[in-house]
Design a protein around this motif. Structure first.
Motif, PDB file in Angstrom:
ATOM      1  N   ARG A 319       0.812  -1.208   0.000  1.00 38.50           N
ATOM      2  CA  ARG A 319       0.000   0.000   0.000  1.00 38.50           C
ATOM      3  C   ARG A 319       0.847   1.259   0.000  1.00 38.50           C
ATOM      4  NH1 ARG A 319      -5.473   0.902   2.078  1.00 38.50           N
ATOM      5  NH2 ARG A 319      -5.511   3.065   2.662  1.00 38.50           N
ATOM      6  N   ALA A 320       2.085   1.132   0.504  1.00 45.23           N
ATOM      7  CA  ALA A 320       2.932   2.316   0.584  1.00 45.23           C
ATOM      8  C   ALA A 320       3.606   2.645  -0.734  1.00 45.23           C
ATOM      9  CB  ALA A 320       4.014   2.104   1.647  1.00 45.23           C
ATOM     10  N   CYS A 321       3.453   1.793  -1.748  1.00 46.69           N
ATOM     11  CA  CYS A 321       4.186   2.000  -2.995  1.00 46.69           C
ATOM     12  C   CYS A 321       3.767   3.294  -3.655  1.00 46.69           C
ATOM     13  CB  CYS A 321       3.913   0.820  -3.938  1.00 46.69           C
ATOM     14  SG  CYS A 321       4.684   1.017  -5.536  1.00 46.69           S
ATOM     15  N   THR A 322       4.764   4.095  -4.067  1.00 43.36           N
ATOM     16  CA  THR A 322       4.465   5.367  -4.721  1.00 43.36           C
ATOM     17  C   THR A 322       4.654   5.286  -6.226  1.00 43.36           C
ATOM     18  OG1 THR A 322       6.746   6.017  -4.390  1.00 43.36           O
ATOM     19  CG2 THR A 322       5.156   6.755  -2.753  1.00 43.36           C
ATOM     20  N   LEU A 323       4.879   4.095  -6.751  1.00 41.51           N
ATOM     21  CA  LEU A 323       5.036   3.893  -8.194  1.00 41.51           C
ATOM     22  C   LEU A 323       6.268   4.601  -8.738  1.00 41.51           C
ATOM     23  CD1 LEU A 323       2.698   2.184  -8.996  1.00 41.51           C
ATOM     24  CD2 LEU A 323       2.051   3.903 -10.624  1.00 41.51           C
ATOM     25  N   CYS A 324       7.353   4.635  -7.971  1.00 37.87           N
ATOM     26  CA  CYS A 324       8.550   5.290  -8.479  1.00 37.87           C
ATOM     27  C   CYS A 324       9.279   4.392  -9.477  1.00 37.87           C
ATOM     28  CB  CYS A 324       9.475   5.663  -7.335  1.00 37.87           C
ATOM     29  SG  CYS A 324      10.107   4.266  -6.432  1.00 37.87           S
ATOM     30  N   ARG A 325       8.959   3.086  -9.453  1.00 39.82           N
ATOM     31  CA  ARG A 325       9.528   2.117 -10.394  1.00 39.82           C
ATOM     32  C   ARG A 325      11.035   1.939 -10.216  1.00 39.82           C
ATOM     33  NH1 ARG A 325       5.475   4.747 -13.472  1.00 39.82           N
ATOM     34  NH2 ARG A 325       4.055   3.350 -14.542  1.00 39.82           N
ATOM     35  N   GLU A 326      11.572   2.281  -9.042  1.00 33.63           N
ATOM     36  CA  GLU A 326      12.997   2.058  -8.814  1.00 33.63           C
ATOM     37  C   GLU A 326      13.323   0.587  -8.847  1.00 33.63           C
ATOM     38  OE1 GLU A 326      14.746   5.431  -9.105  1.00 33.63           O
ATOM     39  OE2 GLU A 326      15.881   3.703  -8.408  1.00 33.63           O
ATOM     40  N   CYS A 327      12.366  -0.266  -8.354  1.00 32.54           N
ATOM     41  CA  CYS A 327      12.657  -1.685  -8.320  1.00 32.54           C
ATOM     42  C   CYS A 327      12.732  -2.264  -9.731  1.00 32.54           C
ATOM     43  CB  CYS A 327      11.597  -2.425  -7.511  1.00 32.54           C
ATOM     44  SG  CYS A 327       9.944  -1.903  -7.888  1.00 32.54           S
ATOM     45  N   LEU A 328      12.122  -1.612 -10.721  1.00 34.88           N
ATOM     46  CA  LEU A 328      12.228  -2.110 -12.088  1.00 34.88           C
ATOM     47  C   LEU A 328      13.493  -1.630 -12.759  1.00 34.88           C
ATOM     48  CD1 LEU A 328       8.621  -1.454 -13.420  1.00 34.88           C
ATOM     49  CD2 LEU A 328       9.543  -3.582 -12.598  1.00 34.88           C
ATOM     50  N   ARG A 329      14.086  -0.563 -12.162  1.00 34.50           N
ATOM     51  CA  ARG A 329      15.218   0.037 -12.866  1.00 34.50           C
ATOM     52  C   ARG A 329      16.542  -0.525 -12.401  1.00 34.50           C
ATOM     53  NH1 ARG A 329      12.579   5.217 -14.040  1.00 34.50           N
ATOM     54  NH2 ARG A 329      12.029   5.509 -11.869  1.00 34.50           N
ATOM     55  N   CYS A 330      16.529  -1.316 -11.280  1.00 35.57           N
ATOM     56  CA  CYS A 330      17.838  -1.594 -10.664  1.00 35.57           C
ATOM     57  C   CYS A 330      18.637  -2.643 -11.411  1.00 35.57           C
ATOM     58  CB  CYS A 330      17.679  -1.949  -9.189  1.00 35.57           C
ATOM     59  SG  CYS A 330      16.659  -3.360  -8.861  1.00 35.57           S
ATOM     60  N   GLY A 331      18.130  -3.214 -12.451  1.00 34.99           N
ATOM     61  CA  GLY A 331      18.958  -4.140 -13.239  1.00 34.99           C
ATOM     62  C   GLY A 331      18.294  -4.358 -14.578  1.00 34.99           C
ATOM     63  N   GLU A 332      18.839  -5.281 -15.400  1.00 32.21           N
ATOM     64  CA  GLU A 332      18.236  -5.417 -16.732  1.00 32.21           C
ATOM     65  C   GLU A 332      16.962  -6.238 -16.704  1.00 32.21           C
ATOM     66  OE1 GLU A 332      22.467  -4.654 -17.594  1.00 32.21           O
ATOM     67  OE2 GLU A 332      21.860  -6.752 -17.700  1.00 32.21           O
ATOM     68  N   GLU A 333      17.012  -7.417 -16.003  1.00 33.89           N
ATOM     69  CA  GLU A 333      15.842  -8.300 -16.132  1.00 33.89           C
ATOM     70  C   GLU A 333      14.860  -8.126 -15.001  1.00 33.89           C
ATOM     71  OE1 GLU A 333      19.635  -9.264 -15.370  1.00 33.89           O
ATOM     72  OE2 GLU A 333      18.008  -9.669 -13.954  1.00 33.89           O
ATOM     73  N   TRP A 334      14.917  -6.996 -14.272  1.00 35.30           N
ATOM     74  CA  TRP A 334      14.027  -6.867 -13.137  1.00 35.30           C
ATOM     75  C   TRP A 334      12.575  -6.744 -13.558  1.00 35.30           C
ATOM     76  CZ3 TRP A 334      14.631  -7.829  -8.222  1.00 35.30           C
ATOM     77  CH2 TRP A 334      15.939  -7.985  -7.758  1.00 35.30           C
ATOM     78  N   GLU A 335      12.356  -6.274 -14.803  1.00 33.91           N
ATOM     79  CA  GLU A 335      10.961  -6.130 -15.238  1.00 33.91           C
ATOM     80  C   GLU A 335      10.260  -7.472 -15.289  1.00 33.91           C
ATOM     81  OE1 GLU A 335       9.537  -3.608 -18.348  1.00 33.91           O
ATOM     82  OE2 GLU A 335      11.475  -2.611 -18.463  1.00 33.91           O
TER      83      GLU A 335
END
Lengths: 382, 107
Positions: A319-335
């Motif tokens: 619920r606290a997620c602000t949609l900054c998408r940092e977790c998708l950016r931290c590597g190549e295959e994180w998406e």
């Protein structure tokens, strides 16, 4: 546990085949259901953002998408998370974005409040110009229930039912320190205006001089105001005076809505966001898990130990997620490992009131106003 | 104000004054969900005029009745929202009181 089920469902969706469908379809296949109820937030842009509201959208599959009122009534829920005197946060679950947005728009622009509209300045020797002072006075929230007053149109005279009169008279002494004029200095005049209108000299000298308002009775005789006087929000700075400067004015407050001018908006602001849903599509272990936990700025993820020294990442606070998408950016295959989604019919509403009415009253009034609008359309059509 | 052909009652454009996206989008949502509607949409001809045009095309029923029914459904939905909200606020307040009492009794 929830993301385990999601992982299984996703695997099920991939190994889906049309021969497995029942003869008479009752529900949508899982990938279509996902498109209908979730917004997928990819790294570049969100997809599936539109709401499928057309009743015949899934007619070829035999699934009825039309609105059944009892279905809505059964599934709709409200959960209050926080409720204080000035703000509240609550969840509306099972409602569509069109209606949630209608409530938000009404809260900001169409709920009436009282605000200062006319300022009669008798003396202003401060460095704040007249119009700037009047503008600042207009923006001050006035703590009174606007439902007790009526609207005033241009032809009406100001009487005790549509006007509130305040007086401000401050003088900074010569030789004294500089003075800050706060809203605490605004005095409520329950008997109406005290500034006399210019009348012809031959009118009856013994009658009371006519003032800018014609109050037939005092406002503090009304039961609502006898024990709690009308006052503006306290501790707001209006002006600063140097030695020898003086401000003497009278301010008249009337009822209005935010559409005309933002000073009449009863909320500091009101907003909503959709509930974020974070799903780990694959198991994230050891150093990857540590990396994931560190990249999230709001600590959505947590580490759990699954024995034999191995660690795994879990979603602790989606619920606290602000949609900054940092977790998708931290590597190549994180998406491929993390999927950020929003639930389309779960809205987290936050209402911050300026003080005139409590936030739950504001929301109830907003819903009433939407009902009134519908009724107006129905009567016009009949 | 309703603009449509005299002979064909099932397709019409309704022009509402003093309205904007607030009501029009909500009514469009309920209209779309009605199975008798084949097409519906709204447009605002100019943002400075407070006027909304709502277009309704149905499978035979008069468009006026369909619009009235959707407004009626929207009203019922609003009433339900209000009652559910009031109940949720009451539940929250009583549960807060219970929590406060529990903390007091623990101390």
């Amino acid at each position: 546990m929830a993301e385990r089920e999601e992982t299984e469902k996703k695997k099920e969706a991939e190994s889906f085949s049309i021969w497995d469908l029942p003869d008479v379809p009752q529900k949508l296949p899982p990938h279509i259901e996902f498109q209908r109820t979730r917004v997928q937030c990819n790294l570049d842009a969100p997809i599936h953002t539109e709401n499928v509201m057309y009743s015949g959208a899934y007619a070829s599959m035999g699934v009825d998408n039309s609105l059944q009122l009892d279905h809505f009534c059964n599934n709709f829920r409200v959960e209050v998370i926080r409720l204080t005197k000035d703000d509240m946060e609550f969840d509306l679950i099972g409602i569509d974005a069109a209606i949630a947005n209608a409530f938000r728009r009404i809260l900001i622009a169409e709920l009436p409040t009282m605000a200062i509209e006319k300022v009669l300045i008798a003396n202003n020797t401060s460095v704040i110009q007249d119009e700037v002072l009047a503008h600042r006075l207009g923006l001050i929230p006035i703590i009174v229930d606007p439902r007790l007053f009526e609207y005033m149109s241009e032809n009406d005279t100001s009487n005790e039912k549509n006007t509130i009169v305040f007086k401000l008279h401050v003088l900074c002494e010569r030789g004294g320190p500089r003075l800050t004029v706060k809203t605490n200095e605004l005095k409520w005049l329950p008997n109406g205006s005290e500034l006399p209108l210019e009348t012809k000299p031959d009118s009856n000298p013994s009658s009371k001089p006519r003032t800018y308002t014609s109050f037939s009775s005092s406002q503090d005789l009304l039961p609502e105001f006898s024990n709690n006087p009308i006052r503006p929000m306290l501790d707001i700075t209006i002006a600063r005076l140097g030695p020898g400067q003086e401000i003497e004015l009278e301010a008249h407050a009337v009822k209005g809505i935010g559409k005309t001018h933002a000073k009449w908006s009863p909320v500091a602001t009101a907003w909503y966001r959709m509930l974020p849903e974070i799903v780990l599509l694959e198991d994230v272990e050891d150093e990857d898990a540590e990396k994931l936990v560190k990249t999230c700025p709001v600590n959505v993820f947590d580490i759990e130990d699954i024995g034999s020294g191995k660690k795994r990442a879990t979603v602790a606070r989606p619920r606290a997620c602000t949609l900054c998408r940092e977790c998708l950016r931290c590597g190549e295959e994180w998406e491929k490992r993390v999927s950020i989604r929003r639930v389309k019919d779960h809205f987290i509403f936050t209402i911050e009131s300026t003080g005139a009415l409590s936030p739950e009253t504001l929301f109830t009034e907003a819903v009433k106003i939407l009902e009134d609008k519908c009724e107006r359309v129905i009567t016009e059509l009949s | 104000m309703e603009h449509g052909a005299f002979g064909d009652q099932s397709n019409a454009t309704f022009s509402l004054t003093e309205e904007d996206h607030t009501l029009a989008n909500a009514v469009r949502f309920t209209l779309n969900q009605d199975p008798r509607v084949t097409f519906c949409g709204y447009s605002i001809p100019h943002p400075s005029d407070a006027r909304v045009n709502i277009r309704v095309q149905t499978t035979g029923d008069p468009a006026r009745e369909v619009l009235k029914d959707s407004c009626q459904e929207l009203m019922l939905m609003c009433r339900h929202v209000r009652s559910t909200f009031a109940k949720a606020v009451d539940d929250f307040r009583t549960s807060e009181k219970v929590q406060a009492m529990k903390i007091d009794s623990k101390e």
